[in-house]
Scaffold this active site. Structure first.
Site, short mmCIF file in Angstrom:
data_model
loop_
_atom_site.label_atom_id
_atom_site.label_comp_id
_atom_site.label_asym_id
_atom_site.label_seq_id
_atom_site.Cartn_x
_atom_site.Cartn_y
_atom_site.Cartn_z
N GLU A 16 3.00 30.18 45.30
CA GLU A 16 3.49 29.77 43.59
C GLU A 16 2.54 30.46 43.18
OE1 GLU A 16 6.55 26.47 44.00
OE2 GLU A 16 4.29 26.17 45.56
N SER A 174 8.55 25.69 47.04
CA SER A 174 9.72 27.22 47.09
C SER A 174 9.88 27.76 47.63
CB SER A 174 8.73 27.92 45.75
OG SER A 174 8.65 27.31 44.93
N GLU A 204 15.24 20.05 60.85
CA GLU A 204 16.16 18.81 60.39
C GLU A 204 17.41 19.81 60.28
OE1 GLU A 204 15.63 18.06 55.86
OE2 GLU A 204 15.30 19.91 55.87
N VAL A 207 22.64 20.35 56.81
CA VAL A 207 24.38 20.01 55.55
C VAL A 207 24.94 20.94 54.15
CG1 VAL A 207 23.35 18.00 56.34
CG2 VAL A 207 22.56 19.05 54.55
N GLU A 208 26.41 21.36 55.05
CA GLU A 208 27.13 21.51 53.77
C GLU A 208 27.08 20.53 52.27
OE1 GLU A 208 30.58 23.54 55.06
OE2 GLU A 208 29.45 24.95 57.24
N ASN A 299 15.76 14.90 49.78
CA ASN A 299 15.56 16.21 50.44
C ASN A 299 14.13 15.84 49.89
OD1 ASN A 299 14.85 18.87 51.68
ND2 ASN A 299 15.61 19.85 49.36
N GLU A 300 13.77 16.51 48.73
CA GLU A 300 12.05 16.35 48.63
C GLU A 300 11.56 16.14 46.80
OE1 GLU A 300 11.56 20.40 49.61
OE2 GLU A 300 12.03 21.04 47.85
N SER A 311 13.02 26.65 34.71
CA SER A 311 13.35 25.57 35.21
C SER A 311 14.24 23.67 34.55
CB SER A 311 12.10 24.71 35.10
OG SER A 311 11.28 26.28 35.79
#
Length: 337
Positions: A16, A174, A204, A207-208, A299-300, A311
């Site tokens: 990145e 990313s 993992e 999922v939708e 998620n994270e 951003s």
């Protein structure tokens, strides 16, 4: 009163690097508008190389001489020497979000913006962060983790149970090293590719869900969590290219539409809980999935979110009543005094 010297570090040895360059320009603009600091820019390494040297950035933006930050908290080079009072490590990925830079800054007692080394490393590693989420009873998607390719049977069992999975290099940002797997015969190749980017691999359940983000940060001594913003990605996979390519079809909304107050508050509660428990500091962007069945999954966590023109972090913060310039000014003023 003389101006304090703020070292703005950017670049890095990760994938990145270029994004960090763009973010640094936004942060530099805000620091200069505050008017209290001399901003010294240093680029780490070069894009797509193993170069980890520090390079002074000249006034015209060109790369200058190689420099080092010594134990006297001085930035020194063959023809340059300047005391440093504060550091902004604007680095997405290693060695910023992985904690190496912060470890050294702590060692020489130099204050800096952002999370400490342990919180950075925990959050950057997708495996350790999910283990923490489980320990904190914060919902996240079902997963397995692999330490080597011989662990592949665990990935196959997860695929058999859920029908489709995400394979992710554990320590990349990313969406680098991430693969959607819809067919079982594609799983092994995805695992091998992910291991090229990281020593650990996360698998993992896919999922939708809607992809939602929350700016979680400190301002005037209090932790704040914005209302969720939303990423609308037509390809259903928010890849590196979708995030940063100027031709990307992905759109963002600073306020995600159609969420009930109960869902918003539950999500903000999880964000603040994670921020406190993982000992995050100053700023983070905490990302969630929200399914059509009303499930919320953390998620994270991004410990140094992007500050490019597209951003979400600064936009959501400003929508929450705190412009980025006031946020960064408040943090640095308290840390330097």
């Amino acid at each position: 009163m003389s101006k304090k010297n703020v070292l703005l570090l950017f670049g890095g040895s990760g994938t990145e690097h270029e994004v960090s360059v763009v973010s640094s320009k936004y942060i530099e603009k805000n620091l200069l508008e505050i008017g209290l600091y001399n901003v010294i820019k240093v680029e780490i390494g070069q894009p797509k190389s193993k170069d980890k040297n520090f390079y002074l950035v000249n006034a015209d933006g060109s790369r200058g001489e190689s420099v080092e930050l010594n134990f006297k908290r001085e930035l020194v080079g063959p023809s340059f020497k300047q005391e440093i009072h504060y550091v902004v490590p604007c680095i997405h990925g290693p060695p910023g979000e992985t904690g190496e830079i912060q470890t050294y800054l702590d060692l020489i007692s130099l204050p800096y913006l952002g999370c400490g080394p342990e919180a950075s490393l925990i959050s950057f590693n997708k495996v350790t962060s999910k283990l923490w989420f489980n320990a904190l009873d914060i919902p996240n998607t079902p997963f397995e983790f692999l330490t080597n390719i011989e662990d592949a049977p665990k990935a196959h069992r997860l695929f058999d149970k859920h029908g489709k999975v995400f394979v992710k290099a554990a320590s990349q940002g990313s969406s680098v090293g991430c693969y959607q797997v819809f067919k079982k015969d594609e799983l092994e190749n995805a695992l091998r590719n992910a291991f090229k980017y990281s020593e650990y691999v996360l698998v993992e359940k896919m999922v939708e869900a809607r992809e939602l983000e929350i700016s979680t940060y400190e301002f005037e001594g209090k932790i704040h969590a914005s209302v969720p913003g939303e990423i609308n990605c037509p390809s259903s996979f928010y890849s590196y290219e979708e995030k940063y390519d100027p031709n990307s079809k992905t759109t963002t909304e600073v306020v995600a539409p159609g969420l009930s107050p109960e869902v918003v508050e539950k999500m903000r509660g999880y964000a603040i809980k994670a921020f406190k428990a993982l000992k995050l500091r100053h700023l983070s962007r905490i990302d969630f999935f929200y399914t059509k069945d009303g499930e919320i999954f953390l998620n994270e966590i991004n410990t140094f979110p992007g500050a490019t023109p597209i951003s979400m972090f600064p936009k959501m913060m400003e929508n929450n009543g705190h412009p980025y310039i006031k946020f960064i000014g408040d943090i640095i003023k308290k840390d330097i005094l």
